[in-house]
Structure formats: C-alpha cells, structure tokens
Design a protein around this motif. Structure first.
Motif, short mmCIF file in Angstrom:
data_model
loop_
_atom_site.label_atom_id
_atom_site.label_comp_id
_atom_site.label_asym_id
_atom_site.label_seq_id
_atom_site.Cartn_x
_atom_site.Cartn_y
_atom_site.Cartn_z
N VAL A 194 0.84 -1.20 0.00
CA VAL A 194 0.00 0.00 0.00
C VAL A 194 0.88 1.25 0.00
O VAL A 194 0.61 2.21 -0.73
N ILE A 195 1.92 1.24 0.82
CA ILE A 195 2.84 2.38 0.85
C ILE A 195 3.40 2.65 -0.53
O ILE A 195 3.55 3.81 -0.95
N GLU A 196 3.69 1.61 -1.29
CA GLU A 196 4.25 1.76 -2.62
C GLU A 196 3.28 2.40 -3.61
O GLU A 196 3.69 2.89 -4.66
N GLN A 197 1.99 2.40 -3.28
CA GLN A 197 1.00 3.04 -4.13
C GLN A 197 0.89 4.54 -3.86
O GLN A 197 0.22 5.25 -4.61
N THR A 198 1.52 5.02 -2.81
CA THR A 198 1.38 6.42 -2.43
C THR A 198 2.56 7.25 -2.97
O THR A 198 3.55 6.71 -3.45
N ASP A 199 2.41 8.57 -2.86
CA ASP A 199 3.47 9.46 -3.34
C ASP A 199 4.58 9.63 -2.33
O ASP A 199 5.73 9.90 -2.70
N ALA A 200 4.27 9.52 -1.06
CA ALA A 200 5.29 9.67 -0.03
C ALA A 200 4.79 9.12 1.29
O ALA A 200 3.60 9.18 1.59
N ALA A 201 5.73 8.57 2.06
CA ALA A 201 5.45 8.15 3.43
C ALA A 201 5.97 9.24 4.35
O ALA A 201 7.13 9.66 4.25
N VAL A 202 5.11 9.71 5.25
CA VAL A 202 5.44 10.86 6.09
C VAL A 202 5.38 10.43 7.55
O VAL A 202 4.39 9.85 8.01
N ARG A 203 6.43 10.75 8.28
CA ARG A 203 6.46 10.42 9.71
C ARG A 203 6.16 11.67 10.53
O ARG A 203 6.46 12.80 10.12
N ILE A 204 5.53 11.45 11.68
CA ILE A 204 5.30 12.53 12.64
C ILE A 204 6.46 12.52 13.62
O ILE A 204 6.74 11.49 14.25
N PRO A 205 7.19 13.63 13.75
CA PRO A 205 8.34 13.62 14.66
C PRO A 205 7.93 13.41 16.11
O PRO A 205 6.91 13.93 16.57
N ILE A 206 8.69 12.61 16.80
CA ILE A 206 8.47 12.35 18.23
C ILE A 206 9.60 13.06 18.99
O ILE A 206 10.77 12.71 18.84
N TYR A 207 9.27 14.07 19.76
CA TYR A 207 10.29 14.85 20.46
C TYR A 207 10.54 14.33 21.88
O TYR A 207 11.60 14.61 22.45
N GLY A 208 9.59 13.60 22.40
CA GLY A 208 9.75 13.07 23.75
C GLY A 208 10.13 11.60 23.70
O GLY A 208 10.72 11.11 22.73
N ARG A 209 9.75 10.87 24.73
CA ARG A 209 10.17 9.48 24.86
C ARG A 209 9.08 8.49 24.46
O ARG A 209 9.28 7.28 24.52
N ALA A 210 7.91 9.00 24.05
CA ALA A 210 6.83 8.10 23.63
C ALA A 210 7.27 7.30 22.40
O ALA A 210 7.93 7.83 21.49
N GLU A 211 6.89 6.04 22.39
CA GLU A 211 7.28 5.19 21.26
C GLU A 211 6.52 5.57 19.99
O GLU A 211 7.07 5.55 18.89
N SER A 212 5.26 5.96 20.16
CA SER A 212 4.45 6.28 19.00
C SER A 212 3.20 7.04 19.45
O SER A 212 2.99 7.25 20.65
N LEU A 213 2.39 7.43 18.47
CA LEU A 213 1.10 8.06 18.73
C LEU A 213 -0.01 7.11 18.33
O LEU A 213 0.17 6.28 17.42
N ASN A 214 -1.16 7.21 18.99
CA ASN A 214 -2.25 6.36 18.56
C ASN A 214 -2.81 6.87 17.24
O ASN A 214 -2.52 7.99 16.79
N LEU A 215 -3.62 6.04 16.61
CA LEU A 215 -4.10 6.33 15.26
C LEU A 215 -4.86 7.65 15.19
O LEU A 215 -4.62 8.48 14.30
N ALA A 216 -5.80 7.86 16.09
CA ALA A 216 -6.63 9.05 16.01
C ALA A 216 -5.81 10.33 16.20
O ALA A 216 -6.03 11.33 15.50
N THR A 217 -4.84 10.30 17.11
CA THR A 217 -3.98 11.47 17.33
C THR A 217 -3.13 11.75 16.10
O THR A 217 -2.99 12.90 15.66
N ALA A 218 -2.55 10.70 15.54
CA ALA A 218 -1.72 10.86 14.35
C ALA A 218 -2.55 11.41 13.18
O ALA A 218 -2.10 12.30 12.45
N ALA A 219 -3.77 10.90 13.03
CA ALA A 219 -4.63 11.37 11.95
C ALA A 219 -4.95 12.84 12.12
O ALA A 219 -4.93 13.63 11.16
N ALA A 220 -5.25 13.26 13.35
CA ALA A 220 -5.58 14.66 13.59
C ALA A 220 -4.40 15.57 13.24
O ALA A 220 -4.59 16.61 12.60
N LEU A 221 -3.20 15.17 13.61
CA LEU A 221 -2.02 15.99 13.31
C LEU A 221 -1.80 16.11 11.80
O LEU A 221 -1.54 17.20 11.28
N CYS A 222 -1.92 15.00 11.09
CA CYS A 222 -1.68 15.01 9.65
C CYS A 222 -2.75 15.82 8.91
O CYS A 222 -2.43 16.62 8.02
N LEU A 223 -4.00 15.62 9.27
CA LEU A 223 -5.08 16.32 8.60
C LEU A 223 -5.00 17.82 8.86
O LEU A 223 -5.22 18.63 7.95
#
Length: 232
Positions: A194-223
C-alpha cells in the motif's frame, strides 16, 4: 441526536424514527418538538429497549433510526475534495469514529473506510464521531487499492502516515496539494504494497520518549497540517 435531526432538516440524512423513553422526553422536550416538526415518527420506548439498541453502558434514553449516509467513491471525486482521510483496514471503532471527528474539524471532504475497516455505523464508531458522521461524506465498500487508484486518477496526491516515513511532517513540501492521507491498521500499520502506491510516506516527529502516537492522534495531526498548508 440533534445532529441527526439537523441533517434530516437540510436533506443530507433521513431520520425514519426517534425512539425515546418517557424520562428522556421530559429532559429533552426540544428533541421531541423538533422531531415532530420535521415529521419524524416518535415512539415511546422502555428503558430496556433503548438500552439494548444503544449498545452502551450508560444510554441517554433516545435512539434515532437513520438511513445510510455513505456515498460512492466516484460521486466523491466528482465533488473535488481537497482533503480526504483513507482508513486502510482500521478495525477499532473508537479510532475510526475519532478520525471522522478529526476529519470534520480539519475541514476534510470525506473519509474512506477501505478494505477490512470497521463498519462506520458500528455503535461505538458513531458515538466516537460525536455527530461528525453527519457532516463528512463517508465512503465504504471499496478496496484500499481501488480507493487509492481512483483518488490518484482524480489528481489527488496520496500521503501515508508511517513512523518510518522518509519525509517529516514538519518539513515536507507536499501538504498544499489536494491530498488523501492514508492511515493504517492499529496493530500492523500500512502494508508495504500500500505504501508503494502512495506518493510519499510521512512520519510525525516524536520529540519526547513516547514510542508512537495512537491512530486518532496521528490522523488529527496530519489532517490539520494539510488543512493549514492549503489555507496559506
């Protein structure tokens, strides 16, 4: 419930019936008045009936029977949306509903429930959208591959939110274009094909020690990042 009645009033949804307990009718006489004025059938129901239909621990005493809201993908692209959220095999109804809410807040033109994503009419998904299900066009019943191909053909750029993406959300220059953001499954993310079908894969920078963001939070930031860029 008010959002459902407002959507019925403007013709974007069809409320067939309102089932309400006596106590809820006494607490919310405006709902009863508005439903009656719109010609919506009112039915007094017992607490047990409404609780069973509500699929929640603490029902509010009122349930609306509403017609399906989804539109076809071809209909959507003809409307020329500049911002779309694509859920690729997203299974959690709470996350899915929260993405609909975030998409609505960011001014997105649609949310596409693609592949094996949860039913947008799942009770938990509906509640998590907090009424936004009535504000944003919803597309269902389409594969992830077909959804992306159709959006690309319509001139919409495809970006995927990926923790290992080669571009950074804070520095990418792609956000000003009409864009469809692809968000993947909570457990395994977005498949490589699926990633190969897109124009670019974009990461959300993590400045603290959290391993990742949950889906809804990540979606809100990107949108919201796209919404800001498109309005500059």
């Amino acid at each position: 419930m008010r959002e459902a009645l407002l959507a019925h009033a403007d013709g974007s949804a069809r409320v067939d019936e309102l089932l309400i307990t006596s106590d809820a009718a006494a607490r919310h006489p405006d709902l009863v008045t508005d439903a009656a004025a719109l010609g919506v059938r009112l039915t007094t129901a017992t607490d047990d009936v409404v609780a069973a239909l509500s699929e929640t621990v603490t029902p509010q005493g009122v349930v609306a029977v509403v017609g399906f809201l989804d539109v076809g993908l071809d209909t959507l692209v003809r409307q020329g949306p500049r911002l779309v959220a694509v859920l690729a095999d997203v299974r959690d109804p709470g996350n899915a509903g929260s993405v609909v809410r975030a998409a609505d807040a960011a001014g997105a033109g649609a949310v596409v429930f693609a592949g094996d994503s949860v039913d947008p009419y799942n009770g938990k998904a509906v509640r998590a959208s907090v009424g936004s299900l009535f504000h944003v066009p919803i597309v269902t019943g389409v594969s992830v591959s077909d959804a992306l191909a159709t959006l690309r053909k319509a001139g919409i750029s495809l970006l995927v939110a990926d923790g290992a993406g080669e571009q950074d959300l804070d520095s990418t220059t792609l956000l000003h274009r009409p864009t469809a953001w692809v968000f993947g499954n909570e457990a395994w993310g977005v498949p490589r094909e699926v990633i190969e079908q897109t124009d670019a894969a974009v990461r959300i920078p993590i400045y603290g020690r959290a391993e990742s963001l949950n889906l809804a939070t990540a979606a809100a930031l990107c949108l919201y990042a796209s919404a800001r860029a498109q309005r500059q």
